[in-house]
Write an enzyme that holds these catalytic residues in place. Structure first.
Site, PDB file in Angstrom:
ATOM      1  N   GLU A   1      -7.299  -0.511  -2.064  1.00 49.56           N
ATOM      2  CA  GLU A   1      -6.004  -1.112  -1.950  1.00 49.56           C
ATOM      3  C   GLU A   1      -5.830  -2.437  -3.220  1.00 49.56           C
ATOM      4  OE1 GLU A   1      -7.003  -2.600   2.039  1.00 49.56           O
ATOM      5  OE2 GLU A   1      -8.671  -3.909   1.072  1.00 49.56           O
TER       6      GLU A   1
ATOM      7  N   ASP B   1      -6.011 -13.135  -1.565  1.00 56.89           N
ATOM      8  CA  ASP B   1      -5.067 -12.161  -2.315  1.00 56.89           C
ATOM      9  C   ASP B   1      -4.308 -12.638  -3.424  1.00 56.89           C
ATOM     10  OD1 ASP B   1      -4.023 -11.433   1.019  1.00 56.89           O
ATOM     11  OD2 ASP B   1      -5.704 -10.550  -0.073  1.00 56.89           O
TER      12      ASP B   1
HETATM   13  C1  6LW Z   1      -4.575  -7.280   1.930  1.00 50.95           C
HETATM   14  C2  6LW Z   1      -5.327  -6.308   1.669  1.00 50.95           C
HETATM   15  C3  6LW Z   1      -6.416  -6.627   2.455  1.00 50.95           C
HETATM   16  O1  6LW Z   1      -3.138  -7.100   1.969  1.00 50.95           O
HETATM   17  O2  6LW Z   1      -6.096  -7.631   3.346  1.00 50.95           O
HETATM   18  O3  6LW Z   1      -8.394  -6.052   3.579  1.00 50.95           O
HETATM   19  C4  6LW Z   1      -4.778  -7.659   3.383  1.00 50.95           C
HETATM   20  N1  6LW Z   1      -7.459  -6.087   2.541  1.00 50.95           N
HETATM   21  O4  6LW Z   1      -5.680  -6.117   0.376  1.00 50.95           O
HETATM   22  C5  6LW Z   1      -4.627  -9.290   3.780  1.00 50.95           C
HETATM   23  O5  6LW Z   1      -5.204 -10.157   3.126  1.00 50.95           O
END
Ligand code: 6LW
Length: 559
Positions: A220, A47
Site C-alpha cells: 500500500e 501516513d
Molecule cells: C493507510 C494504509 C494503512 O491508508 O493504514 O495499514 C491506513 N496501512 O496505508 C490508515 O492509516
C-alpha cells in the site's frame, strides 16, 4: 567486542552512546548541537505526505473520523513544523456522517504541487471513496472534492510526468475481486492515467506489484518519483504495525514493469524486535531539498511497554543515493530518535500557547470534532474569553457528532486542565473533560446533579462497558478539572480552584486509550464535552469553558 566490530565500530558506538546520554540528560540541547529529535510531528499524525515549493515544505497527515480533515503543516527546515490549516474544513467537503465507525474516514492523503496548483488526493473510507481537491494556496481554501469513478482501494497518490500527464497510483486493498487475491492480505498497487479536468481515468490500468516479498501482506501507500530519468515506485508493505516496511522499485516506463531493489526493504524496524524506542516505521514519502539532498518522512510508533499510547506519529530520516540506489540513513539503516539536522536554514516556528483562553473569534487549529458538525452547537464568546457548548443528546459512546471539542494528546507525559461553569438541571446531563481513543475506550471526568447535589464523577468505558470509578460532591458553579498522563497511567483531578485540585479515584490504566487495546488506528484525544445522554431538554442548556490548557510535562511528573 572490539575484536568483533573493530576499534572504529566500537568508537562509533561509544560516541553515539555519549551523545544520547548528554541529550537525554538535557545537558546539551539537541538542537543547539546540530541534532533534531524525532518525531518531527508528535501525536496522531500518521501516513505523512510531503512536497516542496521552492524553499517551503508542506506535509499532510491522516485524520480519520475527526473533523476538520487532513491537517496541513509548513516547514522550512523539515524539523520545525507549524500547522497552517486543514485541507477539508467545510462540511460540504467532508461528510463524516452519523454511524461512521471509529478508525474510518480519511486515510493516507498525498500532497503534490504542479504548475502553481496544490493537489491533495485521499480516501474517505465509509464516506465516498477516493477524491482529490485543489488550491492555489497550501493553507487553502481547497476546492470541493472531485470523487474518482472506479478507483478501488486506498492510499491514492499522484505523479506528474515531464509531459504533464498525471498518473494515479493506489492500493487495491481488501478482498475486492479485481482480480481475486492470490493469497491472504494480498493488496495490489495499480497505476492509471488520470484526467484531472474530468476526474476520470484514461487508458488501461496497470497492476504493477503485490509487494517485493513473496506473499507480502498489505502492499500500500504507493508514490512514484522520476529521478535522473528513471521511475521510482515507493510503497509500504507488511502492514502498519511492527512488520511495516518501505520498499522501492524502478522502471524505465511509468507503467512498469517495476523491478524491486535487491536491497529491499530499504527501511524497516521489523528486524529490531518490538522492545525498541521506535517501531512500525513505514508509509513513507520522499522529498529532494533545494540543495539536492533527499529526506523521507514516514509514520512510526514510540511504544511504552508495547503499548502505542500516542497513535502513529510523523518521523524524518535522510536518504543518500549510492548510484541509483537510495540508502535510508546510511550507516544506521533505521530512524533515530535523535539525528543530525538536515542541511537547511534552521527556522523555529511559534509554539501554540499552552492555554487557550478562547479570546479570539475562531477556534485554534488544534481543536477537532468527532465526525462532521452539521449544526453549529458551540459559540466562542471572545469578548468574555470563553466558549459556550450546547448540551445535546449525542454522547461519546455513540457514533454521532457529540458536543465534544478535543485535541490530540501528543506527549507521553502531559497535563490538561480546564475551568468550567455548568449547572445541570436534570440527572442525565453531564459536562467536563474526556480523554478517548474511540467510542468504546475512553474516560469522562464530568459534573452532574445527583439527588439535588453537585457531584463530580469519573467514568471509564472499556470495550463498550461503562463503569463509575469514583465520585465526590463539589458544591461550586466554577469547577476546575485536570487530567494528567504519565506513560501508562492517567490521573484525574477536580476542585473549586486551579491550585486546590484533588485526585478523584486512584491512578487509572491509560492503556485502554492505546491503539493496541482499543483495536484502533488513531491516537488519543482530550477535550471539553457535554451531553444529556439522550434526554431531551426543556430548554437549551450549555457548558461554559473559560480556558483549556495542555502542556507537556518534562522530568518527573507531579503526582
Ligand atoms: C493507510 C494504509 C494503512 O491508508 O493504514 O495499514 C491506513 N496501512 O496505508 C490508515 O492509516
Amino acid at each position: 567486542m572490539i575484536r568483533k566490530i573493530g576499534w572504529i565500530g566500537t568508537k562509533t558506538i561509544i560516541i553515539a552512546l555519549i551523545i544520547i546520554v548528554f541529550f537525554a540528560s538535557g545537558l546539551i540541547d539537541a538542537q543547539e548541537a546540530g541534532y533534531f529529535k524525532n518525531p518531527i510531528i508528535p501525536g496522531f499524525n500518521p501516513d505523512p505526505s510531503i512536497c516542496r515549493v521552492g524553499e517551503d515544505y508542506y506535509l499532510v497527515t491522516s485524520s480519520f473520523e475527526w473533523f476538520p480533515g487532513l491537517p496541513i503543516y509548513h516547514s522550512k527546515d523539515l524539523v520545525n513544523w507549524e500547522q497552517i490549516g486543514y485541507v477539508l474544513n467545510r462540511p460540504s467537503q467532508l461528510q463524516l456522517k452519523e454511524g461512521l465507525p471509529h478508525s474510518s474516514g480519511l486515510w493516507a492523503p498525498t500532497i503534490r504541487y504542479h504548475n502553481g496548483i496544490f493537489y491533495v488526493i485521499n480516501t474517505a473510507t465509509g464516506a465516498g471513496g477516493n477524491f482529490y481537491v485543489t488550491s492555489e494556496k497550501p493553507e487553502g481554501p481547497y476546492s470541493e472534492p472531485v470523487f474518482i469513478e472506479n478507483a478501488p482501494g486506498i492510499d491514492p497518490s499522484l505523479f506528474f510526468d515531464d509531459d504533464s500527464r498525471c498518473w494515479y497510483c493506489g492500493s487495491i486493498n481488501g478482498s475486492k475481486k479485481i482480480p481475486p487475491r492470490k493469497y491472504p492480505a494480498e493488496d495490489r498497487i495499480y497505476i492509471q492515467e488520470l484526467d484531472l479536468q474530468t476526474g476520470r481515468f484514461k487508458g488501461e490500468r496497470h497492476i504493477v506489484t503485490s509487494g517485493y516479498a513473496i506473499n507480502s501482506p498489505y502492499a500500500e501507500a504507493p508514490h512514484i518519483y522520476k529521478i535522473k530519468g528513471k521511475y521510482y515506485l515507493l510503497i509500504a508493505e507488511g502492514g502498519t504495525w511492527e512488520d511495516h516496511a518501505v520498499t522501492m522499485f524502478t522502471a524505465d516506463s511509468v507503467t512498469g514493469p517495476y523491478t524491486p531493489f535487491i536491497s529491499n526493504p530499504l527501511l524497516t524496524h521489523r528486524y529490531l524486535g518490538n522492545n525498541i524506542d521506535i517501531t512500525t516505521i513505514g508509509h513513507a514519502d520522499i522529498v529532494q531539498t533545494q540543495y539536492g539532498d533527499w529526506y523521507a518522512v514516514m509514520l512510526g510508533v514510540r511504544p511504552v511497554e508495547g503499548y502505542n499510547m500516542l497513535g502513529r506519529e510523523t518521523f524524518l530520516t535522510n536518504i543518500v543515493f549510492q548510484g541509483d540506489v537510495p540508502i535510508f540513513n546510511p550507516g544506521k539503516g533505521r530512524v533515530l530518535a535523535i539525528d543530525k539536522k538536515p542541511n537547511l536554514p534552521w527556522t523555529p516556528v511559534a509554539k501554540p500557547n499552552e492555554r487557550d483562553d478562547f479570546d479570539k473569534p475562531e477556534l485554534s487549529l488544534c481543536w477537532n470534532f468527532l465526525r462532521t458538525p452539521f449544526t453549529k452547537w458551540y459559540t466562542i464568546e471572545a469578548e468574555k474569553s470563553r466558549i459556550r457548548i450546547e448540551v445535546r443528546t449525542e454522547n461519546i459512546e455513540g457514533l454521532g457528532n457529540p458536543s465534544l471539542i478535543a485535541r490530540r494528546v501528543q506527549h507521553h507525559k502531559f497535563e490538561a486542565l480546564c475551568k468550567m461553569v455548568f449547572n445541570p438541571s436534570i440527572s442525565n446531563e453531564e459536562a467536563g473533560m474526556v480523554i478517548m481513543q474511540n467510542n468504546k475506550f475512553n474516560y469522562r471526568l464530568v459534573k452532574v446533579i445527583k439527588e439535588g447535589k453537585n457531584i463530580v464523577q469519573l467514568f471509564k468505558t472499556e470495550n463498550d462497558r461503562g463503569l463509575l470509578i469514583a465520585e465526590k460532591e463539589i458544591n461550586s458553579t466554577n469547577i476546575y478539572f485536570k487530567i494528567s498522563g504519565d506513560k501508562l497511567i492517567y490521573r484525574f483531578w477536580a476542585g473549586t480552584s486551579e491550585y486546590e485540585l484533588k485526585q478523584l479515584g486512584n491512578d487509572q490504566d491509560a492503556t485502554i486509550c492505546s491503539s493496541n487495546k482499543a483495536d484502533s488506528f488513531i491516537g488519543p484525544f482530550i477535550g471539553m464535552y457535554c451531553s444529556s445522554n439522550g434526554q431531551l431538554l426543556r430548554k437549551k442548556e450549555y457548558a461554559l469553558f473559560d480556558w483549556f490548557e495542555y502542556k507537556e510535562i518534562t522530568g518527573n511528573t507531579n503526582k
